[in-house]
Design a protein around this motif. Structure first.
Motif, PDB file in Angstrom:
ATOM      1  N   ALA A 231       0.834  -1.206   0.000  1.00 12.02           N
ATOM      2  CA  ALA A 231       0.000   0.000   0.000  1.00 12.02           C
ATOM      3  C   ALA A 231       0.869   1.256   0.000  1.00 12.02           C
ATOM      4  O   ALA A 231       0.569   2.236  -0.709  1.00 12.02           O
ATOM      5  N   ILE A 232       1.946   1.243   0.766  1.00 15.13           N
ATOM      6  CA  ILE A 232       2.838   2.401   0.830  1.00 15.13           C
ATOM      7  C   ILE A 232       3.544   2.598  -0.506  1.00 15.13           C
ATOM      8  O   ILE A 232       3.608   3.716  -1.044  1.00 15.13           O
ATOM      9  N   LYS A 233       4.065   1.513  -1.078  1.00 14.80           N
ATOM     10  CA  LYS A 233       4.767   1.631  -2.363  1.00 14.80           C
ATOM     11  C   LYS A 233       3.824   2.120  -3.464  1.00 14.80           C
ATOM     12  O   LYS A 233       4.196   2.978  -4.280  1.00 14.80           O
ATOM     13  N   THR A 234       2.602   1.597  -3.495  1.00 15.60           N
ATOM     14  CA  THR A 234       1.624   2.005  -4.508  1.00 15.60           C
ATOM     15  C   THR A 234       1.305   3.493  -4.388  1.00 15.60           C
ATOM     16  O   THR A 234       1.216   4.212  -5.394  1.00 15.60           O
ATOM     17  N   THR A 235       1.127   3.959  -3.160  1.00 17.55           N
ATOM     18  CA  THR A 235       0.794   5.373  -2.940  1.00 17.55           C
ATOM     19  C   THR A 235       1.931   6.279  -3.366  1.00 17.55           C
ATOM     20  O   THR A 235       1.716   7.312  -4.012  1.00 17.55           O
ATOM     21  N   PHE A 236       3.151   5.910  -3.028  1.00 22.24           N
ATOM     22  CA  PHE A 236       4.302   6.747  -3.393  1.00 22.24           C
ATOM     23  C   PHE A 236       4.521   6.762  -4.914  1.00 22.24           C
ATOM     24  O   PHE A 236       4.949   7.772  -5.474  1.00 22.24           O
ATOM     25  N   LYS A 237       4.196   5.645  -5.579  1.00 23.49           N
ATOM     26  CA  LYS A 237       4.290   5.625  -7.043  1.00 23.49           C
ATOM     27  C   LYS A 237       3.297   6.604  -7.661  1.00 23.49           C
ATOM     28  O   LYS A 237       3.555   7.178  -8.729  1.00 23.49           O
ATOM     29  N   LYS A 238       2.144   6.781  -7.009  1.00 23.77           N
ATOM     30  CA  LYS A 238       1.141   7.735  -7.493  1.00 23.77           C
ATOM     31  C   LYS A 238       1.463   9.160  -7.058  1.00 23.77           C
ATOM     32  O   LYS A 238       0.694  10.071  -7.317  1.00 23.77           O
ATOM     33  N   ARG A 239       2.594   9.323  -6.371  1.00 22.63           N
ATOM     34  CA  ARG A 239       3.053  10.637  -5.893  1.00 22.63           C
ATOM     35  C   ARG A 239       2.058  11.232  -4.886  1.00 22.63           C
ATOM     36  O   ARG A 239       1.734  12.419  -4.919  1.00 22.63           O
ATOM     37  N   GLY A 240       1.581  10.363  -3.998  1.00 18.06           N
ATOM     38  CA  GLY A 240       0.699  10.807  -2.920  1.00 18.06           C
ATOM     39  C   GLY A 240       1.329  10.598  -1.562  1.00 18.06           C
ATOM     40  O   GLY A 240       2.493  10.203  -1.449  1.00 18.06           O
ATOM     41  N   ASN A 241       0.551  10.853  -0.538  1.00 17.57           N
ATOM     42  CA  ASN A 241       0.973  10.655   0.844  1.00 17.57           C
ATOM     43  C   ASN A 241       0.143   9.540   1.489  1.00 17.57           C
ATOM     44  O   ASN A 241      -0.993   9.276   1.083  1.00 17.57           O
ATOM     45  N   VAL A 242       0.707   8.937   2.523  1.00 20.05           N
ATOM     46  CA  VAL A 242       0.029   7.891   3.286  1.00 20.05           C
ATOM     47  C   VAL A 242      -0.363   8.461   4.649  1.00 20.05           C
ATOM     48  O   VAL A 242       0.468   9.081   5.331  1.00 20.05           O
ATOM     49  N   TYR A 243      -1.609   8.247   5.039  1.00 18.44           N
ATOM     50  CA  TYR A 243      -2.096   8.708   6.349  1.00 18.44           C
ATOM     51  C   TYR A 243      -2.608   7.499   7.134  1.00 18.44           C
ATOM     52  O   TYR A 243      -3.438   6.734   6.633  1.00 18.44           O
ATOM     53  N   ILE A 244      -2.103   7.339   8.341  1.00 17.46           N
ATOM     54  CA  ILE A 244      -2.493   6.210   9.184  1.00 17.46           C
ATOM     55  C   ILE A 244      -3.069   6.742  10.491  1.00 17.46           C
ATOM     56  O   ILE A 244      -2.338   7.298  11.313  1.00 17.46           O
ATOM     57  N   PRO A 245      -4.392   6.628  10.676  1.00 18.79           N
ATOM     58  CA  PRO A 245      -4.965   6.964  11.991  1.00 18.79           C
ATOM     59  C   PRO A 245      -4.538   5.880  12.976  1.00 18.79           C
ATOM     60  O   PRO A 245      -4.787   4.696  12.738  1.00 18.79           O
ATOM     61  N   ALA A 246      -3.900   6.259  14.045  1.00 16.51           N
ATOM     62  CA  ALA A 246      -3.364   5.239  14.946  1.00 16.51           C
ATOM     63  C   ALA A 246      -3.589   5.609  16.398  1.00 16.51           C
ATOM     64  O   ALA A 246      -3.532   6.789  16.768  1.00 16.51           O
ATOM     65  N   PHE A 247      -3.834   4.600  17.209  1.00 18.79           N
ATOM     66  CA  PHE A 247      -3.964   4.793  18.638  1.00 18.79           C
ATOM     67  C   PHE A 247      -2.580   5.085  19.206  1.00 18.79           C
ATOM     68  O   PHE A 247      -1.596   4.437  18.853  1.00 18.79           O
ATOM     69  N   ALA A 248      -2.509   6.064  20.104  1.00 17.22           N
ATOM     70  CA  ALA A 248      -1.222   6.561  20.596  1.00 17.22           C
ATOM     71  C   ALA A 248      -0.435   5.491  21.325  1.00 17.22           C
ATOM     72  O   ALA A 248       0.799   5.497  21.314  1.00 17.22           O
ATOM     73  N   ILE A 249      -1.137   4.583  21.969  1.00 20.74           N
ATOM     74  CA  ILE A 249      -0.471   3.557  22.759  1.00 20.74           C
ATOM     75  C   ILE A 249      -0.646   2.206  22.098  1.00 20.74           C
ATOM     76  O   ILE A 249      -1.765   1.752  21.860  1.00 20.74           O
ATOM     77  N   GLY A 250       0.446   1.568  21.800  1.00 22.26           N
ATOM     78  CA  GLY A 250       0.414   0.218  21.260  1.00 22.26           C
ATOM     79  C   GLY A 250       0.558   0.187  19.756  1.00 22.26           C
ATOM     80  O   GLY A 250       1.605  -0.190  19.227  1.00 22.26           O
ATOM     81  N   ARG A 251      -0.484   0.604  19.041  1.00 22.70           N
ATOM     82  CA  ARG A 251      -0.464   0.498  17.588  1.00 22.70           C
ATOM     83  C   ARG A 251       0.628   1.361  16.982  1.00 22.70           C
ATOM     84  O   ARG A 251       1.326   0.945  16.056  1.00 22.70           O
ATOM     85  N   THR A 252       0.796   2.572  17.483  1.00 21.93           N
ATOM     86  CA  THR A 252       1.817   3.468  16.934  1.00 21.93           C
ATOM     87  C   THR A 252       3.201   2.876  17.104  1.00 21.93           C
ATOM     88  O   THR A 252       4.015   2.875  16.169  1.00 21.93           O
ATOM     89  N   GLN A 253       3.507   2.364  18.296  1.00 25.12           N
ATOM     90  CA  GLN A 253       4.836   1.801  18.537  1.00 25.12           C
ATOM     91  C   GLN A 253       5.073   0.559  17.678  1.00 25.12           C
ATOM     92  O   GLN A 253       6.167   0.370  17.133  1.00 25.12           O
ATOM     93  N   ASP A 254       4.036  -0.267  17.512  1.00 25.47           N
ATOM     94  CA  ASP A 254       4.161  -1.436  16.636  1.00 25.47           C
ATOM     95  C   ASP A 254       4.457  -1.007  15.201  1.00 25.47           C
ATOM     96  O   ASP A 254       5.310  -1.590  14.527  1.00 25.47           O
ATOM     97  N   LEU A 255       3.745   0.014  14.735  1.00 33.61           N
ATOM     98  CA  LEU A 255       3.949   0.487  13.357  1.00 33.61           C
ATOM     99  C   LEU A 255       5.361   1.024  13.140  1.00 33.61           C
ATOM    100  O   LEU A 255       5.996   0.740  12.116  1.00 33.61           O
TER     101      LEU A 255
END
Length: 460
Positions: A231-255
Motif C-alpha cells: 500500500a505504501i509503495k503504490t501510494t508513493f508511485k502515485k506521488r501521494g501521501n500515506v495517512y495512518i490513523p493510529a492509537f497513541a499507545i500500542g499500535r503506533t509503537q508497533d507500526l
C-alpha cells in the motif's frame, strides 16, 4: 458476593465492573465511553457513589478502560488504584492529555453557551484532578499474588495487549467459601510486535471476558506486513501521501517498529515518517523505558538500534508544524491520532487529503460504531469533517492483522486452558458480536455464558 456491570456491557467501550464482597466495594476499570452521544453518557453518575468504592483495579491504559479515573477522584473516590508500573507511567500523561481536551472542549462550548444565554459547560475533569489521582496508584508486578485484606487476594498476569496490560485474578473468600473471578482485560494476540505474548489463567469459577473481535479472524502478521508495504509503495508511485490513523499507545509503537524493519530490510525505501501526536511521542518514550515488557526479538533490537535508524522519523510538536504537513503533497507517511478519527490531528489531515485520489488512508485498528473511521471504512462516498463535506477519493485500506486484540479463535484458545467449567460473562464487544461469541463458547466448551446489560447484577 455480587458482580455488577456498570459499563462495557454490549458495547466495546466504557469498561467498568463492580465486585462487592465482605463489605468491600471493588471497581475493575473505569473507562470512558467512546462513540455517539459520549459526552452525555460519560457525564452520567455511576450507580454507586465513588466515595463508597474502596479500591480500583486498572487492566491497562487505553482510555476506554481508564479514562474516567480523574472523574472518580473528583467525585469523591479516595482509595488505592492498583495497576502495573508501565500502565501507571502511560496513564500519567494520557490522562493529562485527556483532561486538556476536556478543558479545551468545555471552554469552546461555554463561549457558545454564554452567547446563547445558557450556563457555561463544565469539563468532565481537569488537569488538577489528574494530579490528585497520581499518589493513589499502587504498583503491582506481574505474577505476584497480593493480599487486599478481608479475605481478598489478587494478581496481574501479562495480557499481551499493550505495554503494561494485565489480566486480573481475584480470589474472594466469604462465609467460609472461596470463589475465583478472572477479568480478562483486553487480550492480545500472539506474535504482536515488541511485547510478550499473553499469559492465560488456568482456573476460575467466573470469567469476565472481552469479545471485541469475537466474530472475526485476523490476517496473519506476515500477510498484513506485506499488504502494508505494498500500500505504501503504490501510494508513493502515485506521488501521494500515506495517512495512518493510529492509537497513541500500542499500535503506533508497533507500526514504527515494523516500518523501521521494512526500511532496514530494503523492502521500502528510506522514507520520512511524521509522528503527528505528542501523546504518541510520550507513549513511545514510556515504551523504551520498560524493556522488561519486551519479547526477546524486541529486546535484542532495541539493545542495538533505535526506532529511527532506518526511517527518517520526525516528531511533530506544535499545531503549526502539523498544519505545515498538509503543504507536503507527496512522499511522506503521517501517523496521527485519534485511531478512530473522532478527534485529534488526523481529522485535519483527512480534511485536506481524503479527497486526493493519489493519497491513501490505512486503517490498522478497530473502528467503533458512530465514528468517522467507521464511516470511511464502510465505504462512504463523502463524510462531514469539521463542518465541511469531504469527498472520499483516496484509496482506503483496512489491515486488521495489526490489531492488538486477539481474534475469535485466539479468544477461544485463551478460554481453552481453563480447567473445569467456569461461568463466562461476555463483555466489551458490540452487542451482536458478544451474543454470537457467547453462543460459540457454550457450543464449543459447554460453559454457561451471559451477555449482561448495563446495570446487570449477578450473585456469585
Amino acid at each position: 458476593m455480587k458482580l455488577t456491570f456498570l459499563g462495557g456491557a454490549r458495547t466495546v467501550t466504557g469498561s467498568c465492573f463492580l465486585i462487592e464482597c465482605n463489605n468491600l466495594k471493588i471497581l475493575v476499570d473505569s473507562g470512558l465511553y467512546q462513540g455517539e452521544d459520549s459526552d452525555r453518557i460519560n457525564a452520567e453518575p455511576l450507580d454507586i457513589h465513588p466515595g463508597d468504592i474502596d479500591c480500583i483495579f486498572v487492566t491497562h491504559a487505553h482510555l476506554d478502560h481508564s479514562g474516567k479515573l480523574p472523574k472518580m477522584v473528583k467525585d469523591g473516590f479516595k482509595g488505592k488504584i492498583f495497576t502495573t508500573a508501565a500502565t501507571r507511567d502511560l496513564l500519567e500523561f494520557m490522562l493529562s492529555d485527556s483532561a486538556h481536551i476536556q478543558e479545551s472542549d468545555a471552554a469552546w462550548l461555554s463561549r457558545k453557551a454564554v452567547r446563547a444565554g445558557k450556563p457555561p459547560v463544565l469539563p468532565l475533569y481537569t488537569v488538577e484532578d489528574v494530579k490528585d489521582i497520581m499518589p493513589l496508584f499502587s504498583i503491582q508486578p506481574y505474577g505476584m499474588k497480593s493480599d487486599l485484606g478481608r479475605g481478598i487476594k489478587f494478581r496481574f498476569l501479562d495480557a499481551g495487549h499493550i505495554l503494561g496490560s494485565g489480566t486480573l485474578e481475584l480470589w474472594l473468600q466469604e462465609n467460609g467459601k472461596e470463589k475465583k473471578v478472572v477479568f480478562s482485560g483486553d487480550i492480545g494476540k500472539k506474535g504482536n510486535p515488541i511485547i510478550k505474548d499473553p499469559s492465560a489463567p488456568v482456573e476460575a469459577d467466573y470469567v469476565v471476558m472481552e469479545s471485541t473481535y469475537g466474530n472475526r479472524l485476523h490476517k496473519p502478521m506476515k500477510e498484513s506486513i506485506d499488504e502494508l508495504a505494498e500500500a505504501i509503495k503504490t501510494t508513493f508511485k502515485k506521488r501521494g501521501n500515506v495517512y495512518i490513523p493510529a492509537f497513541a499507545i500500542g499500535r503506533t509503537q508497533d507500526l514504527l517498529y515494523i516500518l523501521n524493519n521494512l526500511a532496514r530490510e530494503k523492502r521500502l525505501r528510506t522514507m520520512h515518517v511524521y509522528l503527528d501526536s505528542p501523546l504518541a511521542e510520550e507513549a513511545t518514550r514510556v515504551y523504551l523505558s520498560h524493556p522488561e515488557c519486551f519479547d526477546e526479538e524486541a529486546r535484542r533490537f532495541f539493545e542495538g538500534k533505535d526506532f529511527d535508524n532506518s526511517i527518517k522519523l520526525h516528531f511533530v510538536q506544535s499545531v503549526r508544524e502539523s498544519m505545515a504537513l498538509n503543504k507536503k503533497k507527496s512522499g511522506i507517511l503521517v501517523i496521527a491520532g485519534s485511531g478512530m478519527c473522532d478527534g485529534g490531528r488526523i481529522k485535519h489531515h483527512l480534511k485536506h487529503n481524503l479527497w486526493r485520489d493519489e493519497c491513501s488512508v490505512i486503517f490498522v485498528g478497530f473502528q467503533g460504531k458512530g465514528t468517522l473511521g467507521r464511516e470511511i471504512v464502510n465505504g462512504a462516498r463523502s463524510v462531514d469533517i469539521l463542518g465541511d463535506e469531504i469527498a472520499v477519493r483516496a484509496s482506503v485500506y483496512t489491515i486488521n492483522g495489526f490489531s492488538a486484540h486477539a481474534d475469535r479463535d485466539e479468544l477461544l484458545g485463551w478460554l481453552s486452558g481453563f480447567k473445569g467449567s467456569p461461568e463466562v460473562f461476555v463483555v466489551h464487544g458490540e452487542e451482536d458480536v458478544a451474543i454470537s461469541f457467547g453462543g460459540l463458547v457454550t457450543e464449543k466448551y459447554g460453559f454457561k455464558t451471559h451477555v449482561p446489560h448495563k446495570g446487570g447484577a449477578y450473585n456469585l
